[in-house]
Design a protein around this motif. Structure first.
Motif, PDB file in Angstrom:
ATOM      1  N   ALA A  83       0.725  -1.086  -0.024  1.00 13.64           N
ATOM      2  CA  ALA A  83       0.064   0.073   0.137  1.00 13.64           C
ATOM      3  C   ALA A  83       0.838   1.309   0.068  1.00 13.64           C
ATOM      4  O   ALA A  83       0.394   2.227  -0.762  1.00 13.64           O
ATOM      5  CB  ALA A  83      -0.816  -0.114   1.256  1.00 13.64           C
ATOM      6  N   PHE A  84       2.056   1.229   0.730  1.00 18.10           N
ATOM      7  CA  PHE A  84       2.775   2.276   0.760  1.00 18.10           C
ATOM      8  C   PHE A  84       3.512   2.702  -0.494  1.00 18.10           C
ATOM      9  O   PHE A  84       3.478   3.758  -0.781  1.00 18.10           O
ATOM     10  CB  PHE A  84       3.773   2.218   2.036  1.00 18.10           C
ATOM     11  N   VAL A  85       4.007   1.563  -1.366  1.00 16.09           N
ATOM     12  CA  VAL A  85       4.799   1.899  -2.451  1.00 16.09           C
ATOM     13  C   VAL A  85       3.839   2.464  -3.411  1.00 16.09           C
ATOM     14  O   VAL A  85       3.929   3.039  -4.451  1.00 16.09           O
ATOM     15  CB  VAL A  85       5.267   0.450  -2.995  1.00 16.09           C
ATOM     16  N   LEU A  86       2.603   1.590  -3.619  1.00 15.32           N
ATOM     17  CA  LEU A  86       1.328   2.089  -4.451  1.00 15.32           C
ATOM     18  C   LEU A  86       0.911   3.598  -4.100  1.00 15.32           C
ATOM     19  O   LEU A  86       0.788   4.336  -5.186  1.00 15.32           O
ATOM     20  CB  LEU A  86       0.171   1.095  -4.373  1.00 15.32           C
ATOM     21  N   ALA A  87       0.730   3.888  -2.803  1.00 13.79           N
ATOM     22  CA  ALA A  87       0.232   5.286  -2.598  1.00 13.79           C
ATOM     23  C   ALA A  87       1.267   6.290  -2.986  1.00 13.79           C
ATOM     24  O   ALA A  87       1.045   7.482  -3.664  1.00 13.79           O
ATOM     25  CB  ALA A  87      -0.242   5.199  -1.059  1.00 13.79           C
ATOM     26  N   ILE A  88       2.600   6.005  -2.721  1.00 12.04           N
ATOM     27  CA  ILE A  88       3.626   6.984  -3.061  1.00 12.04           C
ATOM     28  C   ILE A  88       3.693   7.205  -4.588  1.00 12.04           C
ATOM     29  O   ILE A  88       3.658   8.360  -5.041  1.00 12.04           O
ATOM     30  CB  ILE A  88       4.825   6.703  -2.596  1.00 12.04           C
ATOM     31  N   VAL A  89       3.711   6.096  -5.193  1.00 14.04           N
ATOM     32  CA  VAL A  89       3.901   6.243  -6.738  1.00 14.04           C
ATOM     33  C   VAL A  89       2.547   6.867  -7.396  1.00 14.04           C
ATOM     34  O   VAL A  89       2.765   7.813  -8.182  1.00 14.04           O
ATOM     35  CB  VAL A  89       4.004   4.834  -7.263  1.00 14.04           C
ATOM     36  N   LEU A  90       1.342   6.667  -6.904  1.00 13.14           N
ATOM     37  CA  LEU A  90       0.308   7.091  -7.444  1.00 13.14           C
ATOM     38  C   LEU A  90       0.266   8.769  -7.036  1.00 13.14           C
ATOM     39  O   LEU A  90      -0.245   9.618  -7.955  1.00 13.14           O
ATOM     40  CB  LEU A  90      -0.861   6.518  -6.939  1.00 13.14           C
ATOM     41  N   ALA A  91       0.637   8.907  -5.920  1.00 10.84           N
ATOM     42  CA  ALA A  91       0.627  10.232  -5.398  1.00 10.84           C
ATOM     43  C   ALA A  91       1.699  11.200  -6.320  1.00 10.84           C
ATOM     44  O   ALA A  91       1.348  12.304  -6.401  1.00 10.84           O
ATOM     45  CB  ALA A  91       1.093  10.519  -3.964  1.00 10.84           C
ATOM     46  N   ALA A  92       2.906  10.586  -6.572  1.00  9.18           N
ATOM     47  CA  ALA A  92       3.879  11.275  -7.366  1.00  9.18           C
ATOM     48  C   ALA A  92       3.358  11.482  -8.826  1.00  9.18           C
ATOM     49  O   ALA A  92       3.544  12.672  -9.560  1.00  9.18           O
ATOM     50  CB  ALA A  92       5.342  10.731  -7.462  1.00  9.18           C
ATOM     51  N   ILE A  93       2.458  10.601  -9.481  1.00 12.78           N
ATOM     52  CA  ILE A  93       1.947  10.811 -10.879  1.00 12.78           C
ATOM     53  C   ILE A  93       0.986  11.614 -10.734  1.00 12.78           C
ATOM     54  O   ILE A  93       0.994  12.467 -11.753  1.00 12.78           O
ATOM     55  CB  ILE A  93       1.544   9.356 -10.989  1.00 12.78           C
TER      56      ILE A  93
END
Length: 261
Positions: A83-93
């Motif tokens: 969840a952390f990796v997915l959230a950071i990637v989506l937030a950056a995009i």
């Protein structure tokens, strides 16, 4: 030399002790109220046992509780990491592209608003009755608060810092690592604290629904066999673990964001 060093160590140790007093007092008061309520209202043991019954069950079934706790922590940690990796990637995009935000964010919000209980049978059919379903449930519950706070943090970066990186010829990735991510850490940890505490609950919910080993299944079995002492012992252990994870997250945040002070 000793006189100079003493004031540096003293306040730090005193601060740690003061930080421990609050939780200890809270636990003592909670146990006292629990005992008082059970005694004053003559609550039947099959509904709520006294604290000593839960403690006895914990000592007697420590191996079983520890075994279940291992699986719950494993599922929660794995799901929280994804969840952390997915959230950071989506937030950056999303911060980098408004078109992607308008196209994908509504889908993400729709997925988050779907009740876990409603989609749990679908998850079980896809991932089976094991760690896959638990991770999926934890990800669905945990990634949204991290993503929202990360987006806010990435957007709060000072403009002069971004302009400086642009003048120095830094690309998007280096600017993100060197500037946006450090500035967003307090926001990310705010979301992570909320997600980390709910990760234990969501992992237990997945175990409850799928029958996979863990605290959720242990609580369900204890309830079915009317082992209320074991049930309450498992519930208390889950609460302690949720608080411990919250405390560890706060400690890591203080360590990583000390430079801001």
């Amino acid at each position: 030399m000793a006189d100079i060093a003493a004031p540096v160590v003293g306040p730090s140790a005193a601060a740690r002790l003061r930080g421990m007093v609050g939780p200890v007092v809270f636990v003592v008061v909670l146990l006292a109220l629990w005992k008082l309520a059970v005694t004053a209202f003559a609550v039947p043991p099959y509904i709520m046992p006294p604290p000593e019954a839960a403690w006895t069950a914990f000592l007697k079934e420590a191996d079983k509780i520890g075994y279940a706790l291992f699986f719950t922590l494993r599922n929660a940690a794995a799901g929280l990491l994804v969840a952390f990796v997915l959230a950071i990637v989506l937030a950056a995009i999303f911060v980098s592209s408004r078109k992607v935000t308008h196209a994908v964010l509504p889908i993400v919000i729709g997925l988050r608003t779907a009740p876990v209980l409603a989609i749990a049978p679908i998850l079980i059919m896809i991932f089976g009755r094991g760690i896959g379903t638990a991770i999926a449930v934890v990800v669905i519950v945990s990634f949204f608060p991290i993503m929202v706070n990360a987006m806010k943090g990435f957007s709060s970066t000072r403009k002069n810092a971004l302009e400086l990186m642009h003048v120095l010829g830094a690309g998007w990735f280096k600017t993100f690592i060197k500037v946006r991510l450090p500035f967003a850490l307090p926001f990310i940890f705010a979301g992570l604290r909320s997600a980390a505490t709910s990760a234990i609950l969501s992992a237990m919910l997945a175990e409850w629904l799928s029958g996979a080993p863990g605290l959720g299944t242990l609580i369900l079995d204890a309830s079915s066999y009317r082992k209320t002492g074991l049930l309450w012992a498992a519930v208390i252990v889950s609460m302690i673990m949720a608080y411990t994870i919250y405390w560890l997250t706060t400690a890591v945040e203080k360590r990583l964001t000390a430079w801001r002070n």
